[in-house]
Write an enzyme that holds these catalytic residues in place. Structure first.
Site, PDB file in Angstrom:
ATOM      1  N   HIS A  14      -4.984  42.449  17.512  1.00  0.00           N
ATOM      2  CA  HIS A  14      -6.369  42.522  17.998  1.00  0.00           C
ATOM      3  C   HIS A  14      -7.292  42.074  16.857  1.00  0.00           C
ATOM      4  CE1 HIS A  14      -9.613  45.267  20.084  1.00  0.00           C
ATOM      5  NE2 HIS A  14     -10.072  44.074  19.782  1.00  0.00           N
TER       6      HIS A  14
ATOM      7  N   THR B  12     -10.609  53.138  18.981  1.00  0.00           N
ATOM      8  CA  THR B  12      -9.741  52.093  19.515  1.00  0.00           C
ATOM      9  C   THR B  12     -10.404  51.596  20.796  1.00  0.00           C
ATOM     10  OG1 THR B  12      -7.497  51.572  20.311  1.00  0.00           O
ATOM     11  CG2 THR B  12      -8.296  53.802  20.721  1.00  0.00           C
ATOM     12  N   THR B  13      -9.817  50.588  21.454  1.00  0.00           N
ATOM     13  CA  THR B  13     -10.444  50.033  22.657  1.00  0.00           C
ATOM     14  C   THR B  13     -10.694  51.163  23.662  1.00  0.00           C
ATOM     15  OG1 THR B  13      -9.064  48.115  22.252  1.00  0.00           O
ATOM     16  CG2 THR B  13     -10.295  48.149  24.313  1.00  0.00           C
TER      17      THR B  13
ATOM     18  N   GLU C 105      -4.110  43.170  32.390  1.00  0.00           N
ATOM     19  CA  GLU C 105      -3.410  44.236  31.673  1.00  0.00           C
ATOM     20  C   GLU C 105      -4.078  45.536  32.084  1.00  0.00           C
ATOM     21  OE1 GLU C 105      -3.135  43.915  27.396  1.00  0.00           O
ATOM     22  OE2 GLU C 105      -2.453  45.991  27.215  1.00  0.00           O
TER      23      GLU C 105
ATOM     24  N   HIS D  81      -1.653  48.080  13.198  1.00  0.00           N
ATOM     25  CA  HIS D  81      -1.725  49.186  12.235  1.00  0.00           C
ATOM     26  C   HIS D  81      -0.903  48.948  10.974  1.00  0.00           C
ATOM     27  CE1 HIS D  81      -4.529  51.029  14.748  1.00  0.00           C
ATOM     28  NE2 HIS D  81      -3.699  51.108  15.766  1.00  0.00           N
TER      29      HIS D  81
ATOM     30  N   GLU E 160      -5.642  39.823  21.163  1.00  0.00           N
ATOM     31  CA  GLU E 160      -6.693  40.537  21.894  1.00  0.00           C
ATOM     32  C   GLU E 160      -8.020  40.272  21.212  1.00  0.00           C
ATOM     33  OE1 GLU E 160      -3.707  44.306  22.765  1.00  0.00           O
ATOM     34  OE2 GLU E 160      -5.420  44.543  21.433  1.00  0.00           O
TER      35      GLU E 160
ATOM     36  N   ARG F 259     -11.479  45.311  11.003  1.00  0.00           N
ATOM     37  CA  ARG F 259     -11.014  46.522  10.316  1.00  0.00           C
ATOM     38  C   ARG F 259      -9.522  46.492   9.991  1.00  0.00           C
ATOM     39  NH1 ARG F 259     -11.559  50.925  15.169  1.00  0.00           N
ATOM     40  NH2 ARG F 259     -13.692  50.199  15.100  1.00  0.00           N
ATOM     41  N   HIS F 260      -8.756  45.702  10.746  1.00  0.00           N
ATOM     42  CA  HIS F 260      -7.331  45.583  10.387  1.00  0.00           C
ATOM     43  C   HIS F 260      -6.916  44.102  10.326  1.00  0.00           C
ATOM     44  CE1 HIS F 260      -7.253  45.869  14.740  1.00  0.00           C
ATOM     45  NE2 HIS F 260      -7.300  47.185  14.769  1.00  0.00           N
TER      46      HIS F 260
ATOM     47  N   ASN G  45       2.360  45.597  19.241  1.00  0.00           N
ATOM     48  CA  ASN G  45       1.048  45.424  18.610  1.00  0.00           C
ATOM     49  C   ASN G  45       1.149  45.911  17.163  1.00  0.00           C
ATOM     50  OD1 ASN G  45      -1.535  46.097  17.607  1.00  0.00           O
ATOM     51  ND2 ASN G  45      -2.383  45.933  19.659  1.00  0.00           N
TER      52      ASN G  45
ATOM     53  N   ARG H  11      -6.202  49.639   1.347  1.00  0.00           N
ATOM     54  CA  ARG H  11      -6.288  49.353  -0.088  1.00  0.00           C
ATOM     55  C   ARG H  11      -6.764  47.931  -0.377  1.00  0.00           C
ATOM     56  NH1 ARG H  11      -3.442  53.043  -3.412  1.00  0.00           N
ATOM     57  NH2 ARG H  11      -4.026  55.049  -2.544  1.00  0.00           N
TER      58      ARG H  11
ATOM     59  N   HIS I 293      -1.908  50.729  26.319  1.00  0.00           N
ATOM     60  CA  HIS I 293      -2.855  51.624  25.660  1.00  0.00           C
ATOM     61  C   HIS I 293      -2.357  53.062  25.672  1.00  0.00           C
ATOM     62  CE1 HIS I 293      -6.431  53.076  23.785  1.00  0.00           C
ATOM     63  NE2 HIS I 293      -6.752  51.821  23.572  1.00  0.00           N
ATOM     64  N   GLY I 294      -2.048  53.552  24.487  1.00  0.00           N
ATOM     65  CA  GLY I 294      -1.638  54.945  24.340  1.00  0.00           C
ATOM     66  C   GLY I 294      -0.238  55.235  24.853  1.00  0.00           C
TER      67      GLY I 294
ATOM     68  N   ARG J 117     -10.621  42.175  15.690  1.00  0.00           N
ATOM     69  CA  ARG J 117     -11.851  42.909  16.020  1.00  0.00           C
ATOM     70  C   ARG J 117     -13.052  42.297  15.317  1.00  0.00           C
ATOM     71  NH1 ARG J 117     -10.799  48.188  18.245  1.00  0.00           N
ATOM     72  NH2 ARG J 117     -13.050  48.361  18.079  1.00  0.00           N
TER      73      ARG J 117
ATOM     74  N   GLY K 123       1.501  49.628  20.525  1.00  0.00           N
ATOM     75  CA  GLY K 123       1.309  49.520  19.085  1.00  0.00           C
ATOM     76  C   GLY K 123       1.434  50.822  18.335  1.00  0.00           C
ATOM     77  N   HIS K 124       0.437  51.683  18.454  1.00  0.00           N
ATOM     78  CA  HIS K 124       0.309  52.831  17.556  1.00  0.00           C
ATOM     79  C   HIS K 124       1.566  53.684  17.492  1.00  0.00           C
ATOM     80  CE1 HIS K 124      -0.944  56.794  16.145  1.00  0.00           C
ATOM     81  NE2 HIS K 124      -1.775  56.117  15.374  1.00  0.00           N
TER      82      HIS K 124
END
Ligand code: PXP
Length: 250
Positions: free
Chosen positions: A44, A101-102, A152, A11, A71, A50-51, A8, A19, A201-202, A46, A223-224
């Site tokens: 994702h 986050t989700t 998932e 980020h 997603e 935001r990203h 993912n 920026r 997730h996480g 959203r 991802g993160h």
């Protein structure tokens, strides 16, 4: 055989959007992940953008040669974007306006009609549909009835129980093991219904192993932790390290 890894890359876009500029390139990130052995790219889209932006999905559709998983919520706006851009897969997720986050899985049972209608449109467009769910039988059953092809399983609870040294203190290890068991039972239940099983997730280099040992789980979306590691190790190394952590667990 070990589970597939979709990286993912949201980020990477988070840094770019900090920026509102053109770097780092989401396209370059996807190509590097694929070159490092990732089986797919997940992003994702959203509601608040935001990203990831709409144009990112179009660009990624052109360059991703492995598997593009987007997603999104089951809203009409999102389903229309998916049908137009044709990713390989869509993962339906819930979205709350103020979440970082989700925040847990989609409550399919409570939103059955809208989820079923979104799945129907996506599948008619030839898109594979997964639903992000808490690992509970009632939700898995509802996802199956609604026509999903994959679930998932949300690993947020497991991630919380294994954060830092938590699993090493008090009854931490026992609680983490019980959560792995709950995920394992859910994975078996989903597979028995004929669904494919993913998880995410996480997840981290440290905690993915226990889940990689569950043979019913054939896909991880992570991802993160990979993007965080890439700051120090470079993206390709970070992806290779996660593939290796998954293989060691399986
Ligand atoms: N799977 C789903 C459905 C998600 O919403 C997310 C976060 O976007 C992930 C996996 C990846 O989570 P993380 O960034 O914590 O690895």
């Amino acid at each position: 055989m070990s589970a597939r890894l979709n990286v993912n890359i949201d980020h990477v876009a988070t840094i770019r959007e900090a920026r509102k500029t053109i770097e780092p390139s989401i396209v370059a990130a996807a190509v590097l992940c694929e070159q490092a052995g990732a089986d797919g790219i997940t992003v994702h889209l959203r509601g608040d953008r935001r990203h990831i932006q709409d144009r990112d999905i179009e660009l990624l559709r052109d360059v991703v040669t492995t598997y593009l998983n987007v997603e999104m919520t089951s809203s009409d706006e999102m389903v229309a974007i998916a049908v137009r851009t044709a990713p390989d897969a869509v993962s339906l997720v819930p979205e709350n306006p103020n979440e970082v986050t989700t925040d847990g899985g989609l409550n399919v049972a409570a939103n059955f009609d809208s989820v079923q209608s979104a799945i129907d449109k996506l599948r008619r467009a030839g898109i594979f549909v997964s639903i992000f769910l808490d690992p509970v039988a009632e939700q898995i059953d509802a996802a199956n009835r609604a026509g999903a092809q994959q679930v998932e399983l949300c690993t947020a609870e497991y991630a919380e129980l294994t954060l830092g040294s938590r699993a090493a203190h008090g009854d931490g290890a026992k609680r983490a093991a019980a959560e792995v068991e709950r995920i394992r039972r859910s994975a078996t239940h989903a597979l028995d219904l004929g669904l494919k099983v993913a998880a995410g997730h996480g997840l981290t280099y440290r905690n993915v192993g226990a889940l990689a040992s569950i043979p019913e789980i054939t896909e991880f979306n992570i991802g993160h932790n990979i993007i965080a590691r890439s700051v120090f190790a470079g993206l390709e190394n970070a992806v290779r390290e996660m593939i290796s952590a998954i293989r060691q667990g399986s």
